[in-house]
Design a protein around this motif. Sequence first.
Motif, mmCIF file in Angstrom:
data_model
loop_
_atom_site.group_PDB
_atom_site.id
_atom_site.type_symbol
_atom_site.label_atom_id
_atom_site.label_comp_id
_atom_site.label_asym_id
_atom_site.label_seq_id
_atom_site.Cartn_x
_atom_site.Cartn_y
_atom_site.Cartn_z
ATOM 1 N N GLU A 472 0.840 -1.187 0.000
ATOM 2 C CA GLU A 472 0.000 0.000 0.000
ATOM 3 C C GLU A 472 0.881 1.244 0.000
ATOM 4 O OE1 GLU A 472 -2.904 -0.196 3.074
ATOM 5 O OE2 GLU A 472 -3.453 -2.276 2.624
ATOM 6 N N VAL A 473 0.542 2.201 -0.861
ATOM 7 C CA VAL A 473 1.373 3.388 -1.057
ATOM 8 C C VAL A 473 0.526 4.634 -0.876
ATOM 9 C CG1 VAL A 473 2.999 4.566 -2.576
ATOM 10 C CG2 VAL A 473 2.682 2.080 -2.774
ATOM 11 N N TYR A 474 0.996 5.560 -0.041
ATOM 12 C CA TYR A 474 0.351 6.862 0.084
ATOM 13 C C TYR A 474 0.853 7.737 -1.059
ATOM 14 C CZ TYR A 474 -1.742 10.922 2.327
ATOM 15 O OH TYR A 474 -2.531 12.013 2.604
ATOM 16 N N LEU A 516 9.383 1.951 1.829
ATOM 17 C CA LEU A 516 7.956 2.234 1.679
ATOM 18 C C LEU A 516 7.368 2.732 2.996
ATOM 19 C CD1 LEU A 516 5.298 2.206 0.121
ATOM 20 C CD2 LEU A 516 5.110 -0.259 0.638
ATOM 21 N N THR A 517 7.762 2.101 4.094
ATOM 22 C CA THR A 517 7.272 2.537 5.404
ATOM 23 C C THR A 517 7.725 3.962 5.710
ATOM 24 O OG1 THR A 517 7.228 0.272 6.250
ATOM 25 C CG2 THR A 517 7.328 2.044 7.875
ATOM 26 N N ILE A 518 8.993 4.253 5.404
ATOM 27 C CA ILE A 518 9.507 5.607 5.621
ATOM 28 C C ILE A 518 8.697 6.623 4.822
ATOM 29 C CG2 ILE A 518 11.488 7.132 5.220
ATOM 30 C CD1 ILE A 518 13.289 4.719 5.864
ATOM 31 N N HIS A 519 8.429 6.279 3.571
ATOM 32 C CA HIS A 519 7.644 7.190 2.728
ATOM 33 C C HIS A 519 6.240 7.370 3.284
ATOM 34 C CE1 HIS A 519 5.444 8.864 -0.655
ATOM 35 N NE2 HIS A 519 4.597 7.849 -0.529
ATOM 36 N N ASN A 520 5.556 6.273 3.561
ATOM 37 C CA ASN A 520 4.170 6.366 4.035
ATOM 38 C C ASN A 520 4.067 7.148 5.346
ATOM 39 O OD1 ASN A 520 3.075 4.994 1.866
ATOM 40 N ND2 ASN A 520 3.088 2.989 2.893
ATOM 41 N N CYS A 521 5.047 6.938 6.220
ATOM 42 C CA CYS A 521 4.968 7.576 7.536
ATOM 43 C C CYS A 521 5.275 9.070 7.492
ATOM 44 C CB CYS A 521 5.892 6.858 8.521
ATOM 45 S SG CYS A 521 5.175 5.276 9.097
ATOM 46 N N GLN A 522 5.794 9.555 6.363
ATOM 47 C CA GLN A 522 5.892 11.004 6.218
ATOM 48 C C GLN A 522 4.502 11.647 6.254
ATOM 49 O OE1 GLN A 522 8.782 12.551 3.131
ATOM 50 N NE2 GLN A 522 8.627 10.417 2.483
#
Length: 600
Positions: A472-474, A516-522
Amino acid sequence: MKSASLLAITMSLGVAVAMAPTETEACGGTFCDAGPAAMPVDQTGENILFVMGEGYTEAHIQIQYDPDAEADEFAWVVPLQDVPTFAVGSQPLFDRILAGTVPSYGFQTQFTGDGCGDTNGGSDGGGAATSAGGDSTGGGEDPGPEIVLQQIVGAFEITVLSGGTAQELVDWLDANGYQQDPNALPILEEYLSENYLFAAFKLTNDAEVADIHPVVLRFELEEACVPIRLTRIAAVEDMDIRTFFLADSRVVPQTYKHVLVNPLKLDWPTRASNYKQVITQAVDADQAVGKAFVTEYAGPSDVILQLGIVDEQWQSTVFQDLGPEAAIDTLKAQGLLDCFEFDFAVCDFRHPLLQGLMQQFLPPPEGVEEAEFYECPECYPDMIDLDAWDGLAFAALLEERIIAPGQHAVSLLDSFPTLTRMYTTISPGEMNADPFFHPNPDLPDVDRRSEIATRQIGCGADEIWILPDGREVYVPGGIWPDFSDEMPWEEEVQEIAAAGGPVTLSTLTAVIDEQLTIHNCQYNYPSAQACGNEPPDPTGGSGGSDSMGGTGGSDDPGQDGDGGSSGCGCSSDSPQGGGAALLLGLGLLGLGRSRRRRAG
């Protein structure tokens, strides 16, 4: 064991296929678009089909040419390790294989979330698909290379040469109408030192560019190889090479690596318009070093539509005793030609070589449009060129170039249960080793023909994308993220033997998931609490940011007032509404620019 080695020279081909979208219903403020839309991969480049039988290998080569070039400018040389038998190949076979296995990327759209009013929000990305020769002695005292075979095959004059030095080979080719690049000398010398022979092809004197057809080379050997070393003389950066294999099982690279790409690097909102760039960067991975393939399809060969390759109504012998007018009527009766009269005449030639044959044997009278003549030949009885018509010769060429190749193509599709399609890009500096291939019966199927993601939209501009692999991608503002420089292009690099599973040289799944987690958690996705951006709520409330960057609670898009899944038609039980509706349709994919250096 010697290998069946040849150079793939190909014709450009583009295919656009779409299927009807599905229908879904809206309810409870949740609804989705009418179905997925996608684009197929652009299929220009080098295309070659290997048939890997018991005790033999066939190589079917598409011929790439400039349609504006003169026929006498068309010639090329193929290195071989044995003398094959030559035959005319089937262009419709290539057309059907390319269309039947093309990888496609697209998406369906789910509109979720309360508070969107009564709007039913149209779909801006999930609607209908869009598509998107001379002197054999070389002229000198030294006889040079020996001619071991010389024959006419379809529209080509083929000469197989053996021995001599590289310079003598170039001299012979120059004397016989083959223009050579001086840079070819060391490469030719390299092949000659490995006891390669060379097949020189050029169009016969009476052939035109429109007569060009695929060529089949059959070797009494059981290995397949593409000798790309000679290709680097005229190759461009990131040249496309696409290989197909009909065999009893899936086929994999033997001397090159096999790569699984990182799907997060594809630009999903543009239906993977950067596909070639992603492949190029993935096969340039540290463990692959530019010598690797990706598998686009590996599975049953019966996915290939046989319609139009050949038809039992096509019979050549009946033309031997017919006159020109009757021959045209017979072509129509057999379904090879169909002409219509609207405001003007239009003719449909049911085989790509038929029009060239008719222009040779049944040319339209001077001043008469081609379609007008073929639609009504009896309208011009005194203007028909009777000297051009030769029923016996027409029948022979119809059999050799259209009917017999089609029958052979269908028999191959019926005989071999598995079709494999692989793709790579490669640059001249990387063309110093030839790729060999072998079958492996222990590997699973691969099917990229309909890779459909799910795009979830709430009331704002930001989106959640669920990829086919479940990630899943924000996506802020609906623009696919660039991610950081640490996000790799490849997910896995493998070596694959003739049996057993792949040997993993490098796997970056953990790195991909971490990035991906780093990106989403932004964006506090799936929540600030899950991302560790705020302490847990001691009261047990929902607290924090929601999956669309807003506040949590009953207004969280995709959640009902109790935090449960909501909606119908397109929703599912997966987290954040990540399930897809029933997907139908084959998408369409385009290419973007490719880059050779590694980038984020």
